[in-house]
Design a protein around this motif. Sequence first.
Motif, PDB file in Angstrom:
ATOM      1  N   TYR B 105       0.824  -1.219   0.000  1.00 22.34           N
ATOM      2  CA  TYR B 105       0.000   0.000   0.000  1.00 22.34           C
ATOM      3  C   TYR B 105       0.851   1.259   0.000  1.00 22.34           C
ATOM      4  O   TYR B 105       0.660   2.138  -0.858  1.00 22.34           O
ATOM      5  CB  TYR B 105      -0.987  -0.007   1.181  1.00 22.34           C
ATOM      6  N   PRO B 106       1.824   1.376   0.949  1.00 22.48           N
ATOM      7  CA  PRO B 106       2.666   2.581   0.906  1.00 22.48           C
ATOM      8  C   PRO B 106       3.406   2.741  -0.423  1.00 22.48           C
ATOM      9  O   PRO B 106       3.525   3.857  -0.933  1.00 22.48           O
ATOM     10  CB  PRO B 106       3.657   2.361   2.055  1.00 22.48           C
ATOM     11  N   TYR B 109       0.968   3.979  -2.966  1.00 20.67           N
ATOM     12  CA  TYR B 109       0.572   5.347  -2.619  1.00 20.67           C
ATOM     13  C   TYR B 109       1.657   6.334  -3.042  1.00 20.67           C
ATOM     14  O   TYR B 109       1.382   7.348  -3.686  1.00 20.67           O
ATOM     15  CB  TYR B 109       0.326   5.427  -1.110  1.00 20.67           C
ATOM     16  N   MET B 113       1.370   9.241  -5.916  1.00 21.18           N
ATOM     17  CA  MET B 113       1.502  10.651  -5.558  1.00 21.18           C
ATOM     18  C   MET B 113       2.782  11.273  -6.128  1.00 21.18           C
ATOM     19  O   MET B 113       3.016  12.462  -5.965  1.00 21.18           O
ATOM     20  CB  MET B 113       1.524  10.815  -4.028  1.00 21.18           C
ATOM     21  N   LEU B 202      -9.744  15.387  -1.454  1.00 21.68           N
ATOM     22  CA  LEU B 202      -8.622  15.602  -0.545  1.00 21.68           C
ATOM     23  C   LEU B 202      -8.475  17.083  -0.246  1.00 21.68           C
ATOM     24  O   LEU B 202      -8.278  17.495   0.898  1.00 21.68           O
ATOM     25  CB  LEU B 202      -7.320  15.066  -1.159  1.00 21.68           C
ATOM     26  N   GLU B 203      -8.594  17.908  -1.309  1.00 25.67           N
ATOM     27  CA  GLU B 203      -8.446  19.353  -1.119  1.00 25.67           C
ATOM     28  C   GLU B 203      -9.555  19.882  -0.237  1.00 25.67           C
ATOM     29  O   GLU B 203      -9.316  20.697   0.659  1.00 25.67           O
ATOM     30  CB  GLU B 203      -8.461  20.058  -2.474  1.00 25.67           C
ATOM     31  N   ALA B 206      -8.828  19.099   3.277  1.00 24.89           N
ATOM     32  CA  ALA B 206      -7.756  19.934   3.809  1.00 24.89           C
ATOM     33  C   ALA B 206      -8.254  21.357   4.051  1.00 24.89           C
ATOM     34  O   ALA B 206      -7.945  21.984   5.071  1.00 24.89           O
ATOM     35  CB  ALA B 206      -6.571  19.940   2.836  1.00 24.89           C
ATOM     36  N   PRO B 212      -3.806  15.761   7.717  1.00 21.41           N
ATOM     37  CA  PRO B 212      -3.536  14.786   6.642  1.00 21.41           C
ATOM     38  C   PRO B 212      -3.910  13.363   7.025  1.00 21.41           C
ATOM     39  O   PRO B 212      -4.485  12.621   6.215  1.00 21.41           O
ATOM     40  CB  PRO B 212      -2.025  14.918   6.433  1.00 21.41           C
ATOM     41  N   LEU B 213      -3.612  12.970   8.272  1.00 22.14           N
ATOM     42  CA  LEU B 213      -3.899  11.600   8.685  1.00 22.14           C
ATOM     43  C   LEU B 213      -5.412  11.350   8.684  1.00 22.14           C
ATOM     44  O   LEU B 213      -5.888  10.305   8.225  1.00 22.14           O
ATOM     45  CB  LEU B 213      -3.314  11.325  10.069  1.00 22.14           C
ATOM     46  N   THR B 215      -7.609  12.945   6.867  1.00 21.60           N
ATOM     47  CA  THR B 215      -8.024  12.886   5.469  1.00 21.60           C
ATOM     48  C   THR B 215      -7.739  11.510   4.892  1.00 21.60           C
ATOM     49  O   THR B 215      -8.574  10.912   4.210  1.00 21.60           O
ATOM     50  CB  THR B 215      -7.256  13.935   4.640  1.00 21.60           C
ATOM     51  N   PHE B 216      -6.541  10.987   5.213  1.00 21.75           N
ATOM     52  CA  PHE B 216      -6.165   9.688   4.684  1.00 21.75           C
ATOM     53  C   PHE B 216      -7.142   8.612   5.159  1.00 21.75           C
ATOM     54  O   PHE B 216      -7.641   7.805   4.378  1.00 21.75           O
ATOM     55  CB  PHE B 216      -4.731   9.336   5.118  1.00 21.75           C
ATOM     56  N   THR B 220      -9.095   8.814   1.665  1.00 17.74           N
ATOM     57  CA  THR B 220      -8.277   7.984   0.775  1.00 17.74           C
ATOM     58  C   THR B 220      -8.534   6.494   0.990  1.00 17.74           C
ATOM     59  O   THR B 220      -8.822   5.756   0.048  1.00 17.74           O
ATOM     60  CB  THR B 220      -6.786   8.276   0.998  1.00 17.74           C
TER      61      THR B 220
END
Lengths: 269, 301
Positions: B105-106, B109, B113, B202-203, B206, B212-213, B215-216, B220
């Motif tokens: 996954y990372p 990702y 990105m 995402l925007e 934010a 961010p976490l 949002t993830f 995501t």
Amino acid sequence: MRQKFPVMTVIAVLGFVFLYAPILSLIVFSFNESRLVTVWSGFSLKWYAELFRDTQILEAAWLSLKIAVASASLALVIGTLAAFALVRFGRFRGRMALGVMVSAPLVMPEVIVGLSLLLLFVSMEGLIGWPGGRGLLTITIAHATFGAAFVAVVIQSRLVSMEMDLEEAALDLGARPLRVFFDVTLPVIAPALVSGWLLAFTLSLDDLVIASFVSGPGASTLPMVIFSKVRLGVSPDVNALATLIIVIVSLAVTVAALHITRSNRHAAR
Amino acid sequence: MSARGLAGLRRAWSGRALVVAVPLLWLGLFFALPFLVVAKISLSELAIAMPPYLPLAEWADGALSIVLNFGNYLFLLSDGLYVAAYLESLKIAAISTLFTLLIGYPMAYVIAMARPDRRNLLLMLVVLPFWTSFLLRVYAWIGFLKSNGIINNALMALGLTDAPLQLIQTDIAVYIGITYTYLPFMILPLYANLSRLDRSHLEAAADLGARPLTTFLTVTLPQSAGGIVAGCMLVFIPAVGEFVIPALLGGPDTLMIGRVLWDEFFSNRDWPVASAVAVVMLLVLIGPILLLRRAQAREES
């Protein structure tokens, strides 16, 4: 907008190290003087010399190469036809069956595919006397079958993203469908055909399990010989062989990828 | 499309039938039909003959007798070895799939990105090992994991351990082998999913002040659920039947069903029991295969 997670980047970098470290160690220790494949004792090419004196490996490599070329070419024809039918024909009888049979080999455990094909060959031989023993022919048929599934996936994704206006224009101008396929469709999907063939070729060259089931006495492919050597322990000449295979495959894939990117860029212009 | 184009298409009708028939017949004969043969032979009795099983149907004294022998299935159920091997295979495949997801996954990702001009290079770095020999990549791990292998040598040189650790011929070695060889199958569907991610969500998150976490976790991750299911099933299904990795990296007590089937066929020459093992494995895998098809269909639409 980009989200940054340092943890993710760290894991990703470690992931790439994880992917490449074993391959690099294989290559490095193929040049090792000592028989131990993990302790460095000096540079030597002797394992390569030993490899080229090993007639069993050379014969197996030649057999594997013949099977890979034949099965990849068969797979290319079958897989391309399947992909074309699935993407371009809309509804037709057998569509569901074809879709399942194209996607199932991708995940089916190899022991099941190998065993079931062998039992088919044995039963057919009992009924109609064909295929008459097992070896090059039966392995080629087996590899062409799962290779076709991989080819179909590659070609399908290319056909889906392809604009149909060129083909329609050619049909409107009265060209026969077969001509349209060869003059318009084929040149556009050519890069996908190349990668599909290469994929089927390398998968065939690499297969141990299915070949072991459908092979007969006297027909040992390269993976079968490697497996019996490796089972007895590590041996540096296998490292030498691995290095040669990795170098050849990496070169072929890189050249093909560069060529495909260039022709895609060309087509985009 | 104009009338002439349509006429052209109609003329192609017979051609169409041929285009469909060739792959349908080939795959039907060499992929679908064999499963029926396996099912048939799993119901026959072992015999010392070539082929080593008795026919199901017999014609004697003007009567057709069909004997279906369920003994092979009863044998699988009554002998604890087979049940244990199925459970062990599911466990090993599930744990390896989890590891593959945690690493994959990372990676997917970060690639999704990355700057667009770098993405293709990174993707190629993921796929390249897949093109080189699977068997040789498993073999490479023997050199890493054995008692005088690279990992143990490094640990001893660093003074972290006095005696070499037993790494090869353990379940851990099998987890590593499966995770390593199947990693691209996890990354590719995840990448395909994450690269289509709707950035405006995402925007928006934010802009509304989400960290961010958060949002993830709330945007995501749920949106990539389809990619996660597809990737996990692409690893899990073939891993359950894996033979090469437990044979080369596992110990004598690493009991995986692919290995049991192999031994049943090649060592015991018991084709009917090997067939029954295959049929039960297939039944076990039907659920995951349907899950994969659903996830893939959803991803495509």
